[in-house]
Each structure stands twice: as structure tokens, then as C-alpha cells.
Enzyme design. Structure first.
Site, PDB file in Angstrom:
ATOM      1  N   SER A 171      -1.790  -1.568  14.003  1.00  0.00           N
ATOM      2  CA  SER A 171      -1.356  -0.798  12.832  1.00  0.00           C
ATOM      3  C   SER A 171      -1.787   0.671  12.877  1.00  0.00           C
ATOM      4  O   SER A 171      -0.965   1.553  12.573  1.00  0.00           O
ATOM      5  CB  SER A 171      -1.826  -1.465  11.534  1.00  0.00           C
ATOM      6  OG  SER A 171      -3.223  -1.572  11.487  1.00  0.00           O
ATOM      7  N   CYS A 216       0.786  -1.233   0.000  1.00  0.00           N
ATOM      8  CA  CYS A 216       0.000   0.000   0.000  1.00  0.00           C
ATOM      9  C   CYS A 216       0.820   1.286   0.000  1.00  0.00           C
ATOM     10  O   CYS A 216       0.279   2.346  -0.308  1.00  0.00           O
ATOM     11  CB  CYS A 216      -0.942  -0.001   1.200  1.00  0.00           C
ATOM     12  SG  CYS A 216      -2.294  -1.192   1.055  1.00  0.00           S
ATOM     13  N   GLY A 229      -5.506   3.332   4.392  1.00  0.00           N
ATOM     14  CA  GLY A 229      -5.321   1.949   4.794  1.00  0.00           C
ATOM     15  C   GLY A 229      -6.560   1.360   5.429  1.00  0.00           C
ATOM     16  O   GLY A 229      -6.764   0.152   5.418  1.00  0.00           O
ATOM     17  N   GLY A 230      -7.389   2.218   5.970  1.00  0.00           N
ATOM     18  CA  GLY A 230      -8.638   1.815   6.597  1.00  0.00           C
ATOM     19  C   GLY A 230      -9.143   2.960   7.441  1.00  0.00           C
ATOM     20  O   GLY A 230      -8.418   3.925   7.722  1.00  0.00           O
ATOM     21  N   ARG A 231     -10.393   2.860   7.855  1.00  0.00           N
ATOM     22  CA  ARG A 231     -11.016   3.942   8.618  1.00  0.00           C
ATOM     23  C   ARG A 231     -10.241   4.257   9.893  1.00  0.00           C
ATOM     24  O   ARG A 231     -10.011   5.429  10.219  1.00  0.00           O
ATOM     25  CB  ARG A 231     -12.455   3.559   8.945  1.00  0.00           C
ATOM     26  CG  ARG A 231     -13.193   4.572   9.789  1.00  0.00           C
ATOM     27  CD  ARG A 231     -14.579   4.073  10.166  1.00  0.00           C
ATOM     28  NE  ARG A 231     -15.302   5.046  10.947  1.00  0.00           N
ATOM     29  CZ  ARG A 231     -16.539   4.851  11.403  1.00  0.00           C
ATOM     30  NH1 ARG A 231     -17.165   3.716  11.137  1.00  0.00           N
ATOM     31  NH2 ARG A 231     -17.142   5.785  12.120  1.00  0.00           N
ATOM     32  N   ALA A 232      -9.824   3.226  10.632  1.00  0.00           N
ATOM     33  CA  ALA A 232      -9.151   3.449  11.909  1.00  0.00           C
ATOM     34  C   ALA A 232      -7.823   4.173  11.723  1.00  0.00           C
ATOM     35  O   ALA A 232      -7.462   5.039  12.533  1.00  0.00           O
ATOM     36  CB  ALA A 232      -8.932   2.120  12.627  1.00  0.00           C
TER      37      ALA A 232
END
Length: 403
Positions: free
Chosen positions: A281, A174, A318-321
Site C-alpha cells: 500500500s 479513509c 494512513g500510517g507512518r510508512a
């Protein structure tokens, strides 16, 4: 007539040659193109499709858990190069761990350069110059490793000249959208007149697999990743009236976060690409991102801004969090990640292609809103790539006025 073997150039000759080889100006992004495969899957019904296509509907509780994961992602839809009918031909792929790499390769090896070429055609058309003027090709993907490699196949599909200088970036994950921009900057600035075609193309079928109660990392990956390709034209010293630079790539740096190798890692097996992601992460990235930002500003002699809200932002989703924690750590207003959250909602996480999509989203909205620059009306901004290692790519950008 003397021969070269009898000629010994003095240092001044070498320095003059070196100076003539370099561009005068900073590398700029001159055009952007994107491409999707044809199949669209709404996120709110993806669990139904996924468990049906993988013959896993009997796993009722696991399906409920996966559906909850999907609905927390802040993703609205994703694109894939497969549908249910296609997957039914490959029960080994839709199992959890049956040998399937040969079939995955047979899909990805031709599919990746083909999708990348679609995005490249759009970027070249926007650029407005003949494809014969492309001097370098940088191709990036995390699937379909093969020889001749994807850069060769993409160049052939596009009909690029046979002496184009090709580079292939495989299996970086990514953060690689930032990596290829760093490579393109170095190529453009060190080769006068160079025009670098950058292509990122990703197909998730390399890691698609059926659900398994003992490997929930797999569920997270299947809830996040989507297929897509994006392309840039990068070059220095744009031709006035012909080329339209949007962003100057002022500085590009890579940082490996110490002792974080196990936070995100992927491994190619006979059953395809296996995905592992620690719950740590988001915290690992958010705890280290500010140091990366300070470093990139100081490396060019600039004082980092007191308020990070003064910049435009292109972080990899990478993601919401991850987005939420980076936003909180840097004390950013919610709208600062607007372009990234839009792309995440519209497409999911497309690995290396994602930040190039976000760059495209930002410049399009900035023009539509009549803003003073392609970067939401601001001059300075940063592009961030996060990925295995943990590796962070930090790109300092200077945005230009729309032409």
C-alpha cells in the site's frame, strides 16, 4: 389567471433561472469543529490493554509482536468509545470471529450520529450563524449502516430544520474526508446561499476483534485506528463581517489507481468489519500520488509547481510508512507533513475524520504562530485522501489571511 400548464418558458428564462441558482464565488471552509469519545489510551501500553481485554494474554509471542507494531506507528495516544469494563460485556466482539454484528450495530447506530453531532455543535458555534441557516447536511461514516440513516439521526439531534437537504456517505473508508469536501463544494457552488454542514464520525468498534496469528492485517488495523468526529461549515460568497472563510476549495478530483483493488479492502461479516491491507500500500500510493497532483493543477489551467515544498500539505495519515514514502517521492522537507504527523501522534488514524482534524490543526497553529494565511503562511496547498479501491481524493486549496 393563467395556469402553469399553459406556460412554456423560452430558453432564456431557463438560463436566467440557472444563473440565479448558482453562487458567484468559490466554496470556502468557514468553520471547523472536532470531538472525541472520553476514553484515552496511550499507545505505549495499548498492547497490555488489548490483550487483557480480549482474554489473549496467553498469546505471549503474538503480544510482543503487536507491541512492536504499536511502537513503530508514531502514534502517542488514541481515543475510543469503550473501555475494558465495557468490552467485558461483549466477549463475542473481543473474540476473533464470533458472530457479533448485532451488538456492534447496537453500539454504532446511536453512537456515530451522537459523536458527529458533538463536532457539529462546535463548528456551528464557531460559524456564528443560527443553525436554521444550514441548508444541506453531508454525513460520512464507515460504520453503523441503518435506516433512517446517520444523517437523519444527526439532523434530529442537532434540531436542524425539517427541509434540510441530507446526504449520507457510507462505507468509503479513509479517503472519504476528501469525498465529502468534494460534495460540499458542488453543493455550495450550485445552490446560491447554501451553507453545507459536513460531518465525519467514526467508531472503531465496528472492526475491533481479538488477535489471531493467521491474520496480522487485523493487528495492523488495531494498532492504527482511533475514534473521532469532525465537522465543517462550507459555503460560497461569505457574508463580510459575519463569516470568516479560511480555505477556498478550488478543485476536487477523485482517481482510482488501476489494478489496486486488493491493496486495501474491508468486508462486513457476521463478525464485524474485517480489515485487509497489503504491504504494497505505501508504494502503490507513493507511485501514483504525483500524477494525481499534476492532474488537479492542470484541470484548472495552472502549471504544477516545480518544487512541491511551495505548497502546504494535508495528506491523510494512513500510517507512518505511507507518509514516509509519499514524502520521499515528492522530495518534501520533513516539516511539510507536520500537521498530519501531529494529528497522527495525538489521535491515530480516524478514517474519514482525519483530514478535517488536520485542517483544524493547521489553521490553529498558523494563527498561533502569527502567519499570513491559515495554510502555514502559504497561499496554495493540497488535501489528499487515500483509501480502498485504491482511491485517491485530491483537493486543491487556496488559503486566506486570518481575520
Amino acid at each position: 389567471m393563467g395556469s402553469l400548464s399553459n406556460y412554456s418558458p423560452v430558453m432564456e428564462d431557463v438560463q436566467a433561472i440557472r444563473k440565479a441558482q448558482k453562487a458567484d464565488g468559490t466554496a470556502t471552509v468557514m468553520a471547523i469543529g472536532t470531538a472525541h469519545p472520553p476514553h484515552i489510551f496511550p499507545q505505549d501500553t495499548y498492547a497490555d490493554f488489548y490483550f487483557r481485554a480480549t482474554n489473549s494474554e496467553h498469546k505471549v509471542e503474538l503480544k510482543k509482536k503487536f507491541d512492536r507494531i504499536c511502537k513503530k506507528t508514531m502514534i502517542g495516544k488514541r481515543y475510543f468509545n469503550y473501555d475494558e469494563e465495557f468490552l467485558k460485556k461483549y466477549p463475542n466482539i473481543t473474540s476473533f470471529d464470533e458472530p457479533s454484528l448485532n451488538d456492534r450495530q447496537d453500539i454504532c447506530v446511536p453512537g456515530v450520529p451522537a459523536l458527529g453531532a458533538e463536532a457539529a455543535v462546535k463548528a456551528i458555534a464557531e460559524w456564528g450563524r443560527p443553525k436554521s441557516e444550514i441548508t444541506h447536511l453531508v454525513f460520512c461514516t464507515s460504520c453503523g449502516v441503518d435506516m433512517p440513516s446517520a444523517d437523519f439521526q444527526c439532523a434530529k439531534l442537532l434540531g436542524l430544520r425539517t427541509n434540510v437537504n441530507k446526504y449520507c456517505v457510507y462505507m468509503q473508508g479513509c479517503y472519504a474526508g476528501g469525498t465529502v469536501m468534494r460534495y460540499a463544494k458542488d453543493l455550495a457552488e450550485n445552490n446560491r446561499g447554501a451553507r453545507v454542514l459536513v460531518v465525519c464520525a467514526e467508531l472503531t468498534i465496528i472492526g475491533l476483534r481479538g488477535p489471531n496469528e493467521s491474520h496480522l492485517d487485523n493487528a495492523i488495523g488495531n494498532s492504527l485506528f482511533g475514534d473521532g468526529a469532525a465537522a465543517l461549515i462550507v459555503g460560497s460568497d461569505p457574508i463580510i463581517g459575519v463569516e470568516r472563510p479560511m480555505f477556498e476549495i478550488v478543485c476536487a478530483k477523485q482517481t482510482v489507481i488501476p489494478n489496486s483493488e486488493d491493496v486495501i479492502h474491508l468486508h462486513m461479516r457476521e463478525a464485524g468489519l474485517m480489515f485487509y491491507m497489503s504491504k504494497d500500500s505505501p508504494e502503490t500510493i507513493s507511485n501514483n500520488v504525483e500524477a494525481c497532483l499534476v492532474d488537479v493543477f492542470k484541470s484548472v489551467g495552472m502549471t504544477p509547481p516545480e518544487d512541491w515544498n511551495s505548497l502546504f500539505w494535508i495528506p491523510h495519515p494512513g500510517g507512518r510508512a505511507i507518509l514516509d514514502q509519499v514524502e520521499a517521492r515528492l522530495k518534501l522537507r520533513p516539516e511539510k507533513f507536520g500537521a498530519t504527523r501531529t494529528v497522527l501522534w495525538d489521535c491515530g488514524n480516524m478514517v474519514s475524520a482525519c483530514v478535517l482534524y488536520i485542517l483544524d490543526e493547521m489553521r490553529r497553529k498558523s494563527v498561533a504562530d502569527g502567519l499570513a494565511t491559515y495554510g502555514e503562511g502559504l497561499e496554495w496547498g493540497v488535501l489528499l485522501g487515500f483509501g480502498p479501491g485504491m482511491t485517491v481524493e485530491t483537493i486543491l486549496l487556496h488559503s486566506l489571511p486570518p481575520v
